[in-house]
Scaffold this motif. Structure first.
Motif, PDB file in Angstrom:
ATOM      1  N   ALA A 336       0.828  -1.208   0.000  1.00  0.00           N
ATOM      2  CA  ALA A 336       0.000   0.000   0.000  1.00  0.00           C
ATOM      3  C   ALA A 336       0.860   1.255   0.000  1.00  0.00           C
ATOM      4  O   ALA A 336       0.566   2.225  -0.715  1.00  0.00           O
ATOM      5  CB  ALA A 336      -0.929  -0.011   1.215  1.00  0.00           C
ATOM      6  N   VAL A 357      -0.673  -6.963  -3.303  1.00  0.00           N
ATOM      7  CA  VAL A 357      -0.895  -7.658  -2.034  1.00  0.00           C
ATOM      8  C   VAL A 357      -0.958  -9.174  -2.250  1.00  0.00           C
ATOM      9  O   VAL A 357      -0.447  -9.950  -1.427  1.00  0.00           O
ATOM     10  CB  VAL A 357      -2.194  -7.145  -1.368  1.00  0.00           C
ATOM     11  CG1 VAL A 357      -2.550  -8.011  -0.153  1.00  0.00           C
ATOM     12  CG2 VAL A 357      -2.031  -5.699  -0.942  1.00  0.00           C
ATOM     13  N   SER A 386      -5.445  -3.022   2.263  1.00  0.00           N
ATOM     14  CA  SER A 386      -4.307  -3.914   2.015  1.00  0.00           C
ATOM     15  C   SER A 386      -4.201  -4.984   3.094  1.00  0.00           C
ATOM     16  O   SER A 386      -3.920  -6.160   2.802  1.00  0.00           O
ATOM     17  CB  SER A 386      -3.013  -3.098   1.936  1.00  0.00           C
ATOM     18  OG  SER A 386      -2.687  -2.538   3.202  1.00  0.00           O
TER      19      SER A 386
END
Length: 493
Positions: A336, A357, A386
């Motif tokens: 992120a 992710v 995230s």
């Protein structure tokens, strides 16, 4: 044209001038009694540092002293055989005759800047003053006094070329160039850039030397006026301030000037350069905001890391389990952060965030389907989501669809409603994995998912432990600071 005698054969007339013909009759006696004074006067004329010549009104040279001969670069004997037109620039012959006619008519003295034509053809600039000498009340001949101004003309030409070059340069630069007389409080020069930057006419600045000050932003005016007064004493001024244009726009300018001392004292003219630095100032302000935002985000992230570390440590049964869970969650936060850093911490792409992710879990297209428009998420929403996506993927790898070779995940999202109550709805659906059993108690991963959605995303979560596959549905507002987002330009499904 008469050839005439040389300078040594010239005679002195009753006025004390040397001429081409001797006096006659009673004049001869007068000359005799005044010969001493006449000779002395003639010697003074001959030795004078200025060129002196006697001309008739047709322009014939009757007498030329040594300085005149040196100016013309000819001998006096040669000059007395010439007309003034023979040694003048051909372009000025008509002017010279007009001047002689003016003198002959009794409207003397008169002066003119002219050019002599030298024997080698080169010109020489002179200033000539002509006067008529009257005989019995009637103009008899003209006397010309000449001095060379070639060097002055050269300097004037250089100065004029310099002024022309300065004007061309000043009118084409983007900065304001101006010259101000401190003593007279008068604007001597300002270029057209003043109108472009200040938005005010140059004529107003010439009429009112304080015109530039009146445009200063009220919040900067006192500081700039104090700096101006100090600059007059110190001889220099260097300030950045805001100005308000008549069209309502605000500009930042960097104004620098210095005092050029005058001959009578240290206070003289001021030469200044003012530059529009609005873009630089706005960039600096943006950088300050980003730095403040980053500092705030880093503190929040550290607090989040500490919370994750504590919760993970309490739930882990050993160092290996702690390390795997903790590092996975940190990697999710890092993904992120990477997305947000690329946009100066303004927005993060949802599609990019999902792929970053899920990359550590080796998710390929054959067991993952992603559906939904690309959206840009606010920083807080990107960080919270995230962690949620990481926990869902980690659970799928440990207990769900990613544990089985034929397992599959469908991740989809859509925007619900229009206007200020828009909601982002995300669906995580697993299939083909081991049979799902509801957990006896909620683990840290489940708590992290529900709490992140509730507090960071200001949304709601619904978990379904259907035997055929785990399912997570979550919704979050799109138009709030904590979870704001909007469609990315060019985004699609």
């Amino acid at each position: 044209m008469p050839t005439g005698p040389g300078v040594a054969e010239l005679f002195t007339d009753s006025a004390g001038y040397r001429c081409m013909s001797p006096p006659s009759g009673s004049e001869r006696d007068k000359v005799a009694t005044r010969s001493g004074a006449g000779d002395r006067f003639a010697a003074m004329v001959e030795q004078a540092p200025l060129g002196i010549a006697q001309l008739d009104f047709d322009g014939r040279i009757l007498f030329a002293n040594r300085s005149f001969a040196e100016l013309a670069e000819r001998s006096a004997e040669e000059l007395c055989r010439l007309n003034i037109a023979d040694i003048a620039d051909p372009e000025e012959e008509a002017l010279n005759r007009q001047l002689l006619q003016t003198v002959a008519a009794g409207r003397s003295p008169c002066s003119v800047d002219a050019r002599l034509r030298l024997p080698d053809g080169m010109p020489k600039s002179i200033r000539a003053s002509l006067s008529a000498v009257k005989e019995d009340g009637v103009p008899g001949y003209a006397v010309a006094v000449l001095r060379e101004i070639t060097e002055r003309r050269r300097i004037e030409k250089v100065l004029e070329e310099g002024r022309t070059t300065f004007r061309q340069l000043a009118e084409n630069v983007q900065d304001v160039l101006w010259v101000f007389d401190l003593v007279a409080e008068k604007v001597l020069y300002v270029n057209a850039a003043y109108e472009r930057i200040w938005g005010r006419p140059c004529s107003g600045f010439y009429a009112n030397p304080h015109d530039w000050r009146e445009a200063i932003h009220p919040d900067d005016r006192e500081r700039v006026q104090a700096a101006y007064a100090a600059g007059v004493s110190a001889g220099a001024f260097d300030e950045r301030y805001r100005i308000c244009r008549p069209d309502g726009a605000m500009r930042w300018v960097l104004d620098r000037w210095w005092v050029v001392p005058s001959e009578s004292g240290p206070v003289g003219r001021v030469v200044g350069i003012a530059r529009d630095v609005t873009k630089e100032a706005e960039a600096e302000e943006q950088e300050r905001r980003i730095q403040a935002e980053l500092s705030h985000r880093v503190r929040n992230t550290l607090a989040m890391v500490q919370a994750i570390a504590g919760q993970t440590a309490r739930r882990a049964t050993g160092i290996e389990e702690f390390s795997e869970a903790f590092l996975g969650r940190i990697r999710a936060l890092g993904a992120a952060h990477s997305s947000l850093t690329r946009s100066d911490w303004q927005k993060a792409s949802l599609r990019t965030l999902v792929r970053q992710v899920l990359r550590p879990f080796a998710v390929e297209d054959r067991n993952l389907s992603i559906e939904g428009p690309d959206l840009l998420l606010a920083p807080r929403a990107a960080l919270g989501l995230s962690l949620v996506l990481h926990e869902l993927a980690a659970n799928a790898a440990k207990h769900g669809a990613l544990r089985a070779p034929g397992g599959r995940i469908v991740l989809s999202w859509s925007v619900m409603k229009d206007g200020p109550d828009r909601q982002l709805r995300i669906e995580w659906v697993e299939a083909g994995g081991p049979k799902v059993r509801p957990p006896r108690r909620a683990g840290f991963g489940t708590q992290l998912i529900t709490q992140s959605v509730a507090y960071d995303l200001k949304g709601r979560t619904q978990l379904s432990f259907d035997p055929g596959g785990f399912r997570c549905s979550l919704s979050m507002p799109l138009d709030q600071e904590g979870g704001g987002g909007f469609p990315a330009v060019g985004g699609g499904s």
